[in-house]
Scaffold this motif. Structure first.
Motif, PDB file in Angstrom:
ATOM      1  N   ILE A 176      -3.277  26.791  18.988  1.00 51.25           N
ATOM      2  CA  ILE A 176      -3.943  25.518  18.693  1.00 51.25           C
ATOM      3  C   ILE A 176      -5.447  25.731  18.568  1.00 51.25           C
ATOM      4  O   ILE A 176      -6.093  25.208  17.651  1.00 51.25           O
ATOM      5  N   GLN A 177      -6.013  26.529  19.480  1.00 54.30           N
ATOM      6  CA  GLN A 177      -7.444  26.820  19.435  1.00 54.30           C
ATOM      7  C   GLN A 177      -7.816  27.594  18.178  1.00 54.30           C
ATOM      8  O   GLN A 177      -8.842  27.321  17.540  1.00 54.30           O
ATOM      9  N   LEU A 178      -6.985  28.558  17.793  1.00 51.74           N
ATOM     10  CA  LEU A 178      -7.262  29.366  16.606  1.00 51.74           C
ATOM     11  C   LEU A 178      -7.257  28.521  15.335  1.00 51.74           C
ATOM     12  O   LEU A 178      -7.942  28.861  14.359  1.00 51.74           O
ATOM     13  N   GLU A 179      -6.487  27.426  15.353  1.00 51.39           N
ATOM     14  CA  GLU A 179      -6.451  26.528  14.203  1.00 51.39           C
ATOM     15  C   GLU A 179      -7.644  25.569  14.182  1.00 51.39           C
ATOM     16  O   GLU A 179      -7.774  24.741  13.275  1.00 51.39           O
ATOM     17  N   GLY A 180      -8.502  25.671  15.202  1.00 49.39           N
ATOM     18  CA  GLY A 180      -9.672  24.811  15.263  1.00 49.39           C
ATOM     19  C   GLY A 180      -9.357  23.371  15.612  1.00 49.39           C
ATOM     20  O   GLY A 180     -10.107  22.456  15.258  1.00 49.39           O
ATOM     21  N   LEU A 181      -8.264  23.149  16.343  1.00 41.59           N
ATOM     22  CA  LEU A 181      -7.821  21.799  16.698  1.00 41.59           C
ATOM     23  C   LEU A 181      -8.218  21.482  18.140  1.00 41.59           C
ATOM     24  O   LEU A 181      -8.292  22.388  18.983  1.00 41.59           O
ATOM     25  N   PRO A 182      -8.464  20.216  18.465  1.00 41.50           N
ATOM     26  CA  PRO A 182      -8.991  19.863  19.781  1.00 41.50           C
ATOM     27  C   PRO A 182      -7.935  19.656  20.866  1.00 41.50           C
ATOM     28  O   PRO A 182      -8.286  19.333  21.994  1.00 41.50           O
ATOM     29  N   GLU A 183      -6.649  19.837  20.545  1.00 38.05           N
ATOM     30  CA  GLU A 183      -5.600  19.445  21.488  1.00 38.05           C
ATOM     31  C   GLU A 183      -5.098  20.574  22.388  1.00 38.05           C
ATOM     32  O   GLU A 183      -3.978  20.534  22.880  1.00 38.05           O
ATOM     33  N   ALA A 184      -5.951  21.566  22.660  1.00 33.40           N
ATOM     34  CA  ALA A 184      -5.503  22.715  23.452  1.00 33.40           C
ATOM     35  C   ALA A 184      -5.121  22.336  24.879  1.00 33.40           C
ATOM     36  O   ALA A 184      -4.326  23.038  25.516  1.00 33.40           O
ATOM     37  N   LEU A 185      -5.672  21.237  25.403  1.00 33.10           N
ATOM     38  CA  LEU A 185      -5.322  20.801  26.754  1.00 33.10           C
ATOM     39  C   LEU A 185      -4.159  19.812  26.778  1.00 33.10           C
ATOM     40  O   LEU A 185      -3.763  19.347  27.840  1.00 33.10           O
ATOM     41  N   THR A 186      -3.621  19.496  25.620  1.00 32.89           N
ATOM     42  CA  THR A 186      -2.537  18.512  25.560  1.00 32.89           C
ATOM     43  C   THR A 186      -1.193  19.074  26.036  1.00 32.89           C
ATOM     44  O   THR A 186      -0.482  18.402  26.794  1.00 32.89           O
ATOM     45  N   PRO A 187      -0.781  20.292  25.652  1.00 31.06           N
ATOM     46  CA  PRO A 187       0.496  20.818  26.166  1.00 31.06           C
ATOM     47  C   PRO A 187       0.410  21.086  27.672  1.00 31.06           C
ATOM     48  O   PRO A 187      -0.632  21.476  28.194  1.00 31.06           O
ATOM     49  N   VAL A 188       1.510  20.881  28.358  1.00 35.04           N
ATOM     50  CA  VAL A 188       1.582  21.146  29.788  1.00 35.04           C
ATOM     51  C   VAL A 188       2.905  21.837  30.093  1.00 35.04           C
ATOM     52  O   VAL A 188       3.949  21.464  29.563  1.00 35.04           O
ATOM     53  N   LEU A 189       2.843  22.858  30.937  1.00 36.67           N
ATOM     54  CA  LEU A 189       4.033  23.575  31.392  1.00 36.67           C
ATOM     55  C   LEU A 189       4.336  23.146  32.815  1.00 36.67           C
ATOM     56  O   LEU A 189       3.482  23.253  33.709  1.00 36.67           O
ATOM     57  N   VAL A 190       5.542  22.649  33.038  1.00 43.01           N
ATOM     58  CA  VAL A 190       5.970  22.226  34.364  1.00 43.01           C
ATOM     59  C   VAL A 190       7.102  23.143  34.814  1.00 43.01           C
ATOM     60  O   VAL A 190       8.113  23.266  34.112  1.00 43.01           O
ATOM     61  N   ARG A 191       6.924  23.774  35.954  1.00 48.05           N
ATOM     62  CA  ARG A 191       7.963  24.644  36.511  1.00 48.05           C
ATOM     63  C   ARG A 191       8.881  23.832  37.418  1.00 48.05           C
ATOM     64  O   ARG A 191       8.494  22.780  37.914  1.00 48.05           O
ATOM     65  N   LYS A 192      10.061  24.336  37.619  1.00 44.94           N
ATOM     66  CA  LYS A 192      11.062  23.611  38.398  1.00 44.94           C
ATOM     67  C   LYS A 192      10.509  23.192  39.759  1.00 44.94           C
ATOM     68  O   LYS A 192       9.962  24.001  40.497  1.00 44.94           O
ATOM     69  N   GLY A 193      10.654  21.915  40.045  1.00 49.97           N
ATOM     70  CA  GLY A 193      10.227  21.389  41.330  1.00 49.97           C
ATOM     71  C   GLY A 193       8.759  21.015  41.405  1.00 49.97           C
ATOM     72  O   GLY A 193       8.320  20.452  42.414  1.00 49.97           O
ATOM     73  N   GLU A 194       7.983  21.311  40.351  1.00 49.74           N
ATOM     74  CA  GLU A 194       6.565  20.988  40.355  1.00 49.74           C
ATOM     75  C   GLU A 194       6.317  19.612  39.745  1.00 49.74           C
ATOM     76  O   GLU A 194       7.163  19.057  39.040  1.00 49.74           O
ATOM     77  N   ARG A 195       5.109  19.104  39.981  1.00 51.57           N
ATOM     78  CA  ARG A 195       4.668  17.873  39.344  1.00 51.57           C
ATOM     79  C   ARG A 195       3.788  18.219  38.149  1.00 51.57           C
ATOM     80  O   ARG A 195       3.236  19.313  38.056  1.00 51.57           O
ATOM     81  N   VAL A 196       3.632  17.274  37.243  1.00 52.70           N
ATOM     82  CA  VAL A 196       2.783  17.490  36.079  1.00 52.70           C
ATOM     83  C   VAL A 196       1.334  17.603  36.542  1.00 52.70           C
ATOM     84  O   VAL A 196       0.837  16.712  37.236  1.00 52.70           O
ATOM     85  N   PRO A 197       0.637  18.699  36.200  1.00 46.79           N
ATOM     86  CA  PRO A 197      -0.773  18.836  36.584  1.00 46.79           C
ATOM     87  C   PRO A 197      -1.610  17.692  36.033  1.00 46.79           C
ATOM     88  O   PRO A 197      -1.406  17.238  34.908  1.00 46.79           O
ATOM     89  N   ASP A 198      -2.562  17.227  36.830  1.00 49.51           N
ATOM     90  CA  ASP A 198      -3.398  16.099  36.438  1.00 49.51           C
ATOM     91  C   ASP A 198      -4.666  16.614  35.759  1.00 49.51           C
ATOM     92  O   ASP A 198      -5.688  16.827  36.395  1.00 49.51           O
ATOM     93  N   ILE A 199      -4.570  16.841  34.453  1.00 46.92           N
ATOM     94  CA  ILE A 199      -5.706  17.299  33.658  1.00 46.92           C
ATOM     95  C   ILE A 199      -5.849  16.350  32.482  1.00 46.92           C
ATOM     96  O   ILE A 199      -4.883  16.061  31.780  1.00 46.92           O
ATOM     97  N   GLN A 200      -7.063  15.869  32.261  1.00 47.18           N
ATOM     98  CA  GLN A 200      -7.286  14.940  31.157  1.00 47.18           C
ATOM     99  C   GLN A 200      -7.428  15.704  29.850  1.00 47.18           C
ATOM    100  O   GLN A 200      -8.352  16.504  29.695  1.00 47.18           O
ATOM    101  N   PRO A 201      -6.530  15.498  28.882  1.00 48.12           N
ATOM    102  CA  PRO A 201      -6.624  16.219  27.612  1.00 48.12           C
ATOM    103  C   PRO A 201      -7.698  15.639  26.707  1.00 48.12           C
ATOM    104  O   PRO A 201      -8.083  14.482  26.841  1.00 48.12           O
TER     105      PRO A 201
END
Length: 218
Positions: A176-201
């Motif tokens: 996403i960054q290589l394409e010059g797009l601003p949404e690099a913080l939009t994808p989120v990886l959640v592992r089993k049993g974890e909560r979604v990290p609280d990061i503002q995209p």
């Protein structure tokens, strides 16, 4: 991630819904890119991409039963309330709640390793599904078609090279960054049993041509 056995084939189930009553998405391009990157991959003989388009709820469960995929990738629309959209029998949008989709994937926890929800606001779904599935990827906010496709390209390039899911996720973000797009913080990886990290995209860049993968008015 590496193939389970020398002669094993890892099924990647590509599910897509592009309802007629919502803005059309570049789902065909995303599907082609994923298949092409895996055809060129070093471990291409270990992967089989199965594509199911215009999916309805029964299509999803049937495909999971028939194919026993290791990876499930959904491409389509999402809503701010966390629902993602399948299609009705007449091709219109059918929102599916996080609770319903989580209950479905709980029945396949023994075979599915990773779920990718390439739709707006799908981090809610990712958090719910991760109660049972080892790795789930979602989107924290709106994501445009270009960023969604760029993420898929990087992710499956890495998977096809035998990299771990965490590494593949990072390469998707880098793409996403290589394409010059601003949404690099939009994808989120959640592992089993974890909560979604609280990061503002970061919000998507204004673009009259770009269509976010979200439902209007939700």
């Amino acid at each position: 991630m590496s193939p389970q056995a020398p002669d094993s084939v890892n099924v990647i189930l590509f599910l897509a819904a592009d309802p007629s009553d919502l803005a059309r998405l570049r789902i065909g391009e995303e599907s082609r890119e994923i298949q092409e990157k895996l055809r060129l991959a070093r471990l291409r003989d270990h992967f089989d991409v199965e594509v199911r388009l215009s999916v309805r709820p029964a299509d999803v469960s049937q495909s999971l039963l028939d194919l026993a995929p290791r990876f499930v990738h959904f491409s389509g629309h999402g809503a701010q309330n966390g629902a993602i959209c399948f299609e009705t029998r007449t091709g219109e949008a059918l929102p599916i709640s996080a609770e319903a989709l989580s209950a479905l994937f709980a029945q396949f926890a023994g075979t599915v390793e990773c779920v990718v929800l390439n739709a707006c606001f799908s981090a809610v779904q990712a958090g719910a599904i991760a109660a049972e599935i080892p790795y789930v990827i979602g989107m924290r906010s709106e994501v445009g078609d270009r960023a969604a496709i760029a993420f898929s390209v990087g992710f499956y390039q890495a998977i096809g090279a035998g990299r771990a899911v965490e590494d593949a996720f990072r390469l998707g973000v880098v793409q996403i960054q290589l394409e010059g797009l601003p949404e690099a913080l939009t994808p989120v990886l959640v592992r089993k049993g974890e909560r979604v990290p609280d990061i503002q995209p970061a919000p998507p860049a204004p673009d009259a041509v770009e269509r976010p993968r979200s439902l209007p008015g939700r």
